[in-house]
Design an enzyme around this catalytic site. Structure first.
Site, PDB file in Angstrom:
ATOM      1  N   CYS A 106      -1.462  -0.457  -1.092  1.00 16.68           N
ATOM      2  CA  CYS A 106      -1.113  -1.329  -2.210  1.00 16.68           C
ATOM      3  C   CYS A 106       0.272  -1.961  -2.085  1.00 16.68           C
ATOM      4  O   CYS A 106       0.604  -2.879  -2.839  1.00 16.68           O
ATOM      5  CB  CYS A 106      -1.213  -0.564  -3.526  1.00 16.68           C
ATOM      6  SG  CYS A 106      -2.849   0.128  -3.813  1.00 16.68           S
ATOM      7  N   CYS A 111      -5.778  -0.798 -14.184  1.00 14.39           N
ATOM      8  CA  CYS A 111      -5.846  -2.206 -13.782  1.00 14.39           C
ATOM      9  C   CYS A 111      -7.219  -2.501 -13.191  1.00 14.39           C
ATOM     10  O   CYS A 111      -7.872  -1.619 -12.635  1.00 14.39           O
ATOM     11  CB  CYS A 111      -4.750  -2.536 -12.774  1.00 14.39           C
ATOM     12  SG  CYS A 111      -5.038  -1.863 -11.119  1.00 14.39           S
ATOM     13  N   GLY A 128     -12.555   2.742  -2.581  1.00 11.89           N
ATOM     14  CA  GLY A 128     -13.220   3.772  -1.777  1.00 11.89           C
ATOM     15  C   GLY A 128     -12.926   3.586  -0.304  1.00 11.89           C
ATOM     16  O   GLY A 128     -12.384   2.555   0.120  1.00 11.89           O
TER      17      GLY A 128
END
Length: 393
Positions: A81, A213, A117
């Site tokens: 991220c 989110c 995932g």
């Protein structure tokens, strides 16, 4: 070492999976927007760093070949991220070192709906240790892992400090109020604290759906350059990167037996410390922050990691309104990941776009009046954290 200026930023509105153009079209659109904002053509870019998480190798080339085929080095970046900010970190290093005068950082993501995932299920997961620690500390195997990570971190704060579920709801409600003024946000409907609490429960007593989110698809980009390059080409160089730091995990991530550490509390704290030390400013000097609110829980613990409030003081910080307009520091004026969505590779550069607009004074209804110093926090589990301080000069 050169000062590094952000002379162009651009992004596209994020969209739900399945309601967007292919990744290379989104990425090319964001790159063109950043170049247009800078006022230069792609032929002047000397290196490009293309960040994405879900995609095959050289997807960065596929995207940027839509903009131009100039033969420059294109480096593909994947750091979960924090990918977008990692691309910016590398572009900034290239300019600061003098290796190039102008570089492009690009982030994009084409995501699937639903919880994150694994893609490569035929080999050990890079999250093995994180998953083991999470199972040991919080269990709840019926809850998707990302929710267990950050919900577990929020629960640890609740257990230690008595933080109420309503405090996380206040953070989500604040995000919605900010996003109402952002045409780039996916969710622009204002929700109240009570509505957040009344949303479907994901983890009883810990999280409702509105505190997480949404997965989205999108792209964002930034052009960075030296002062000499900006002056030579007559570019806006009113925003510079005053300091930047990137950290990864240390043994405390697992040895502390604390879910806040598993999700990067010390990584963020150390990155922020380095930025404050390098810049000679403190958290009280910051006017506006874009931080990694993948869950309302992570926003709350990040206040403490970044030094915006004392450890244990985040609930008071929220309840006193110190995280919004009229308070100590405006956090996530864009609406954050909670409202914009979180296309992993694009998130860090979308944060950059928002803060550059704030420092230029072009954020319109979202504008933080008199903003001079802006802090960015972008976190990826596995793990890496990038903290960047921007300054209006």
């Amino acid at each position: 070492m050169n000062n590094v200026y952000v002379t162009g930023v651009g992004m596209i509105a994020f969209a739900k999976p399945g309601k967007h153009a292919p990744y290379f079209e989104m990425a090319a659109q964001a790159a063109r927007a950043a170049l247009a904002d800078a006022g230069i053509g792609y032929e002047l870019v000397q290196q490009a760093y293309a960040g994405y998480v879900y995609g095959d190798s050289t997807a960065g080339q596929r995207a940027l070949y839509e903009v131009g085929m100039s033969g420059i080095p294109i480096i593909n970046v994947n750091n979960n991220c924090s990918t977008g900010s990692t691309a910016l970190f590398l572009a900034r290093q290239a300019v600061q070192s003098g290796a190039v005068e102008c570089a492009l950082a690009l982030g994009f993501e084409q995501m699937n709906p639903g919880a994150l995932g694994s893609v490569f299920n035929d080999r050990p997961s890079p999250f093995d240790h994180f998953d083991e620690a999470t199972e040991e500390l919080v269990g709840h195997g019926e809850v998707p892992l990302a929710l267990r990570y950050f919900g577990g971190a929020g629960k640890a704060h609740m257990d230690q400090y008595g933080t109420k579920l309503s405090t996380f709801a206040k953070i989500r409600a604040k995000a919605s109020c900010h996003a109402a003024n952002n045409p780039m946000a996916l969710f622009r409907t204002v929700v109240t604290e009570d509505e957040v609490l009344a949303a479907p429960v994901i983890w009883p007593g810990v999280m409702t759906r509105l505190m997480a989110c949404p997965p989205t698809c999108g792209a964002a980009a930034a052009v960075v350059c030296s002062k000499a390059f900006a002056q030579k080409h007559g570019l806006d160089h009113s925003v510079r990167i005053r300091a930047q730091a990137m950290t990864t995990d240390r043994p405390v991530t697992f040895s502390a037996k604390d879910m806040r550490e598993v999700v990067g509390f010390s990584m963020a704290k150390e990155a922020a410390r380095r930025v404050y030390e390098a810049s000679g400013i403190g958290p009280r000097d910051v006017d506006v922050v874009e931080l990694h609110d993948c869950f309302a829980h992570n926003e709350l613990i990040s206040y403490e990691a970044l030094g915006l409030c004392p450890e244990g003081g985040a609930e008071k910080f929220v309840c006193d309104g110190d995280n919004t307009y009229g308070g100590q520091v405006v956090t996530n004026p864009s609406g954050g990941l909670l409202s914009k969505g979180h296309p992993l590779g694009a998130t860090g550069l979308a944060q950059c776009t928002e803060l550059v607009q704030q420092l230029r004074g072009t954020a319109q209804a979202r504008q933080v009046q008199g903003a001079r110093l802006a802090l960015q926090h972008n976190l990826g589990l596995g793990g890496a954290c990038v903290v960047t301080l921007y300054e209006r000069v």
